[in-house]
Scaffold this active site. Structure first.
Site, short mmCIF file in Angstrom:
data_model
loop_
_atom_site.label_atom_id
_atom_site.label_comp_id
_atom_site.label_asym_id
_atom_site.label_seq_id
_atom_site.Cartn_x
_atom_site.Cartn_y
_atom_site.Cartn_z
N ARG A 1 -8.47 0.06 5.15
CA ARG A 1 -7.64 1.04 4.46
C ARG A 1 -6.36 0.39 3.92
O ARG A 1 -5.77 0.87 2.96
CB ARG A 1 -7.22 2.16 5.43
CG ARG A 1 -8.36 3.03 5.86
CD ARG A 1 -7.87 4.11 6.77
NE ARG A 1 -6.92 4.95 6.04
CZ ARG A 1 -6.52 6.14 6.44
NH1 ARG A 1 -6.98 6.64 7.56
NH2 ARG A 1 -5.67 6.83 5.73
N LYS B 1 0.83 -1.22 0.00
CA LYS B 1 0.00 0.00 0.00
C LYS B 1 0.87 1.26 0.00
O LYS B 1 0.63 2.19 -0.78
CB LYS B 1 -0.91 -0.01 1.24
CG LYS B 1 -1.63 1.31 1.44
CD LYS B 1 -2.28 1.45 2.80
CE LYS B 1 -1.36 1.62 3.94
NZ LYS B 1 -1.35 2.89 4.67
N ASN B 2 1.85 1.32 0.87
CA ASN B 2 2.59 2.57 1.02
C ASN B 2 3.51 2.86 -0.16
O ASN B 2 3.85 4.01 -0.42
CB ASN B 2 3.33 2.61 2.36
CG ASN B 2 2.35 2.78 3.52
OD1 ASN B 2 1.19 3.14 3.30
ND2 ASN B 2 2.80 2.48 4.73
N ARG C 1 1.33 14.88 13.18
CA ARG C 1 2.22 14.47 12.09
C ARG C 1 2.61 15.68 11.25
O ARG C 1 2.01 15.97 10.22
CB ARG C 1 1.54 13.38 11.25
CG ARG C 1 1.34 12.11 12.06
CD ARG C 1 0.55 11.05 11.32
NE ARG C 1 1.30 10.38 10.28
CZ ARG C 1 0.80 9.38 9.55
NH1 ARG C 1 -0.43 8.96 9.77
NH2 ARG C 1 1.52 8.81 8.61
N ASP D 1 4.89 0.25 11.99
CA ASP D 1 3.63 -0.30 11.49
C ASP D 1 3.40 -1.75 11.93
O ASP D 1 2.36 -2.34 11.63
CB ASP D 1 3.56 -0.20 9.96
CG ASP D 1 3.45 1.24 9.49
OD1 ASP D 1 3.19 2.11 10.34
OD2 ASP D 1 3.64 1.49 8.29
N CYS E 1 -3.41 12.66 13.24
CA CYS E 1 -4.31 11.53 13.04
C CYS E 1 -4.28 10.67 14.28
O CYS E 1 -3.71 11.07 15.29
CB CYS E 1 -3.97 10.76 11.78
SG CYS E 1 -2.54 9.73 11.95
#
Ligand code: EPZ
Length: 432
Positions: free
Chosen positions: A397, A22-23, A122, A305, A117
């Site tokens: 997500r 994803k990233n 951030r 993560d 968030c």
């Protein structure tokens, strides 16, 4: 609204195929708009964040042709606007990669400023510092961040903090700047390398990605390309932790084992068996694991993560473990939920002190963010009885077909609609 319902207690067994990262995909999709020719991107993960970014890209006039769940063609020729509004940024922070991409291509961009968030404040000062160093004028007004430049000119940029997002944003803008840019103290994550490789496949000249010095020589324009995204290191790590926690035996396929080394090393240290193959890893967890200390660090350190997922695992291990979060200020929100399932974890400052327990019991819990949600799923897979996890839109997500992949490994897990009063009953009847 949907929830996960899980009946714990079954070891995960079998194979799971990991989706694209994803990233990496977020950076690559933003980069794709920088050419006026068609770019074909394969191994795209079919997750919410990606779909939102594609909408944002389409919204400014790029042609987005979704060939299948995992393949998209993008042509940035028809882009008519450099404005990305708050609607997208609110849903997905990484829309801010369009700041760098549009600045590089059109020498201007106008993107809503992301707020904090669920994992903490951030800031984006390093992104701004980079754009300014390239000669852009950067203004923040009425919740928007605007960049513009007559010319972008390469520069020597020293990052004050190691930032994935700032490294990618500066790489994007500088590959169409005049002359040479050097980014020092750059992030080294696998997705930085993937974005750089993709840009190079479009004709950029980027060297050193994956080290802490990236050298970019600006080119006049980028061209079309075909590219396949690397596998998702964090999705793979999550299944590895789930295999170990449930005392299962899982072959995690379509991975780059090198990207998983920090995760593999911790699992081996606490007593799990990890076999590395060419493009897969097998994790066997046939006993209660031992305690350890973990500190999250930029790559190649232990990824932030994966912090919630390893905390869930260590909460079931023998003895006392300490997990220290050094990247984000508020990434332990899920601990109270794990404690409601029977964990014994105390948070002090940026560390979680974990006294391992023998087991968890099912409860109603709520996912505070993406990776924390994954950690709650791992806990639920082990827990005695039924767990219902709320706010699973966070999990969706970043994890493609999470419940389907878990079910295929033997988990009793389903997605239910909150409105469906009989859903819980139906699930209980199904799993017995
Ligand atoms: C990326 O976020 C990932 N997101 C995050 O993944 C991941 O947790 C994070 O990197 C760290 O690995 C994407 O790739 C889309 P950073 P990013 O800039 O780029 C500070 C997930 O679960 N900082 O590397 O926003 C910052 O506050 C997500 O998939 C500044 O001070 O992270 C943090 O403490 C969540 N100023 C540290 O640097 C800046 O200008 C690292 O953040 C930028 C960052």
């Amino acid at each position: 609204m949907e929830q996960y319902i899980i009946k714990g207690g079954k070891p995960l067994r079998g194979d799971v195929v990991i989706s694209g990262a994803k990233n990496a995909a977020l950076g690559i999709l933003a980069a794709a708009i920088m050419a006026d020719e068609t770019v074909t991107i394969d191994n795209l993960p079919n997750v919410r964040d990606i779909n939102v970014l594609l909408q944002a890209i389409e919204g400014i006039g790029a042609k987005v042709d979704r060939i299948s769940d995992h393949v998209v063609k993008i042509n940035g020729k028809g882009i008519a606007s450099v404005d990305i509004d708050y609607e997208y940024i609110r849903k997905i922070r990484a829309s801010y990669y369009l700041l760098g991409a549009l600045l590089g291509k059109y020498k201007k961009s106008h993107v809503a400023l992301p707020g904090g968030c669920n994992i903490g404040s951030r800031p984006i000062d390093q992104h701004i510092k980079g754009f300014k160093a390239l000669g852009a004028d950067v203004k923040i007004e009425q919740g928007m961040i605007s960049t513009c430049a007559e010319h972008l000119v390469g520069n020597h940029i020293y990052m004050d903090v190691v930032s994935v997002g700032a490294t990618i944003n500066i790489m994007l803008a500088s590959c169409l700047a005049e002359g040479k840019t050097i980014i020092e103290n750059a992030a080294k994550e696998p997705h930085i390398v993937d974005v750089a490789n993709f840009l190079n496949s479009m004709g950029a000249n980027i060297k050193g990605a994956g080290t802490d010095v990236i050298r970019i020589v600006g080119v006049d324009k980028l061209h079309g390309s075909e590219y396949s995204i690397i596998p998702d290191q964090i999705e793979a790590g999550t299944f590895m932790m789930a295999a170990a926690a449930t005392r299962g035996d899982v072959l995690v396929k379509n991975v780059i084992p090198k990207h998983l080394e920090a995760i593999t090393a911790k699992l081996v240290e606490i007593g799990a068996t990890v076999e590395e193959l060419d493009d897969s890893v097998r994790v066997i967890g046939d006993k209660r694991l031992a305690n350890t200390h973990v500190k999250t660090l930029p790559y190649p350190g232990f990824p932030t993560d994966m912090q919630p997922q390893i905390t869930a695992l260590l909460a079931l291990s023998k003895g006392t473990s300490v997990v220290t979060e050094s990247i984000f200020e508020n990434r332990f929100k899920y601990v109270d939920e794990l404690n409601r399932m029977g964990a014994n974890i105390m948070v002090e400052g940026n560390s979680a002190i974990i006294d391992g327990v023998e087991g968890f019991t099912g409860a109603m819990v709520s996912a505070p963010d993406l990776r924390a949600g994954a950690a709650l799923v791992i806990a639920a897979l082990v827990a005695e009885g039924f767990t219902i996890i709320d706010h699973i839109h966070f999990v969706e997500r970043g994890y493609e077909a999470f419940e389907e992949k878990m079910e295929k490994l033997g988990a009793c897990m389903d997605k239910i609609d909150v409105e469906d009063e009989k859903a819980v009953q139906k699930f209980k009847l199904k799993v017995g």
